[in-house]
Design a protein around this motif. Sequence first.
Motif, PDB file in Angstrom:
ATOM      1  N   HIS A 118       0.810  -1.224   0.000  1.00  0.00           N
ATOM      2  CA  HIS A 118       0.000   0.000   0.000  1.00  0.00           C
ATOM      3  C   HIS A 118       0.837   1.265   0.000  1.00  0.00           C
ATOM      4  CE1 HIS A 118      -3.465  -2.562   0.418  1.00  0.00           C
ATOM      5  NE2 HIS A 118      -2.805  -3.220   1.340  1.00  0.00           N
ATOM      6  N   THR A 119       2.160   1.104  -0.043  1.00  0.00           N
ATOM      7  CA  THR A 119       3.060   2.267  -0.157  1.00  0.00           C
ATOM      8  C   THR A 119       4.422   1.756  -0.631  1.00  0.00           C
ATOM      9  OG1 THR A 119       4.138   4.094   1.020  1.00  0.00           O
ATOM     10  CG2 THR A 119       3.826   2.043   2.249  1.00  0.00           C
ATOM     11  N   ASP A 120       5.196   2.620  -1.310  1.00  0.00           N
ATOM     12  CA  ASP A 120       6.566   2.190  -1.640  1.00  0.00           C
ATOM     13  C   ASP A 120       7.539   2.766  -0.608  1.00  0.00           C
ATOM     14  OD1 ASP A 120       7.598   4.677  -4.139  1.00  0.00           O
ATOM     15  OD2 ASP A 120       6.709   4.842  -2.147  1.00  0.00           O
ATOM     16  N   TRP A 121       6.961   3.460   0.437  1.00  0.00           N
ATOM     17  CA  TRP A 121       7.808   4.002   1.502  1.00  0.00           C
ATOM     18  C   TRP A 121       8.027   2.865   2.506  1.00  0.00           C
ATOM     19  CZ3 TRP A 121      11.450   7.033   2.714  1.00  0.00           C
ATOM     20  CH2 TRP A 121      11.622   7.628   3.965  1.00  0.00           C
ATOM     21  N   ASP A 122       8.728   1.849   2.019  1.00  0.00           N
ATOM     22  CA  ASP A 122       8.982   0.693   2.891  1.00  0.00           C
ATOM     23  C   ASP A 122      10.347   0.091   2.608  1.00  0.00           C
ATOM     24  OD1 ASP A 122       6.922  -1.785   1.107  1.00  0.00           O
ATOM     25  OD2 ASP A 122       8.914  -0.980   0.685  1.00  0.00           O
ATOM     26  N   ILE A 123      10.764  -0.850   3.454  1.00  0.00           N
ATOM     27  CA  ILE A 123      12.124  -1.383   3.443  1.00  0.00           C
ATOM     28  C   ILE A 123      12.436  -2.159   2.154  1.00  0.00           C
ATOM     29  CG2 ILE A 123      11.526  -3.558   4.603  1.00  0.00           C
ATOM     30  CD1 ILE A 123      14.157  -3.176   6.266  1.00  0.00           C
TER      31      ILE A 123
END
Length: 436
Positions: A118-123
Amino acid sequence: MKTILRSLLMTLLLPFAAAAEEPPYTPAPENLANREWFQDAKFGLFVHWGVYSVLGVEEWVMQKNEIDKATYEKVASFFNPVEFDADEWVRMAKGAGMQYITITSKHHDGFAMFDSKHTDWDIVDRTVYGKDVLAQLAEACRKHGLRLFFYYSQLDWYQDDYYPRGWTGQFSGRPDQGDWDAYIDFMNAQLTELLTNYGPVTGIWFDGWWDRKEANWRLRETYDLIHRLQPGTMIGSNHHLAPKPGEDFQMFEKDLPGHNTAGFSGEASVGQLPLETAETMARFWGFSLQDKAYKPADELIRYLVRAAGYNSNFLLNVGPMPNGKIQPEFVATLGAIGDWTERHGESIYGTRGGPIPPQNWGVTTHKDDRVFVHVLDWQQDTLLIPNLDRPIQRVRSFPDGAALDWEVTEFGTLLRLPPSSGGPDRVIEVTSVTER
Ligand code: FHN
């Protein structure tokens, strides 16, 4: 005029109508079982880990250093924890006598330490490392028999839809618009991933509600979603208030239940739910290079024991370094705590606080027909405790088992104490006559 009056009435009465309609929350049997397990477990590892560790300041660096979103995004590209070894962390926690791990799946900077669709702001999408550390930790916990909790920040300094903003996040440089309900939907979608992709999750540790106390967080919807996905999952929220419907445990930050020395618990009356006290090993929660305020092992052992005397768990925090290692000062302290829990753990695991409420000299814990008197601040060689409600059969120092004299008087029971070994806690085991 009529329509203005009607809409005014609606906005005024709506929250009450909504609250009034909320059905009572009935925890599932597996949830009640987990609450018992939790209270028996007593001791857990808290882990604050994220891209903020790269800057080595603290987990609030984005806010405190007024770093806008676009600039902060660069930090993720520096995050590459090649020395991260989930098995090593879990063995360290187990060695300290900890029964569960609570790790930050997402902190206030919004960065997901897991593979979120739900986001590409991830590890997985934003770091060279590119692997899901929660998946590795979940597997290591299963392998070593530790339970897993996920900390999840409701507050988010990254998502544009976290709008209207609260009292934090004003430096993020996000557009002055957004869709709050879309943000709540986003949160529920991520929580669905956390409760679907990592096996059994014993608890969710919410934080950040206090950033927008007046907002409609649709809490009950989120809580019911979690209990639908995993009925056993215990929900706790660090909102610093009395528990809300749908919650399964209550935490206190940097204080024992009912105390407010750290200033977080002013409005937090102690409820009827299982309790947990969260504390740092130094000053900050996230990795902080200059933070040398290390708490000695004895102080932390006494904190663990006092918490047990308050019928509360103790959740002790580490802030791992950006390379994935736990700093040596924390590893050494956890090792020393492990030496104590190895020998004395019987006097806290599986117990409940009391029967004597916390005193200036220490606390008591009890299970079956045994009361453990934890002498923490008392230098005399005798101690007068209130009489217990059952006749005493035997008094011994714990765990060496040396027999100790006692005398029941009308003023209380006088215990002969063993000489202090200089350790953090003189434990006296008082066994009562078993009622048949
Ligand atoms: O702001 C957070 C903080 O970073 C940390 O996560 C602690 C943990 O209990 N809770 C909040 C402060 O109340």
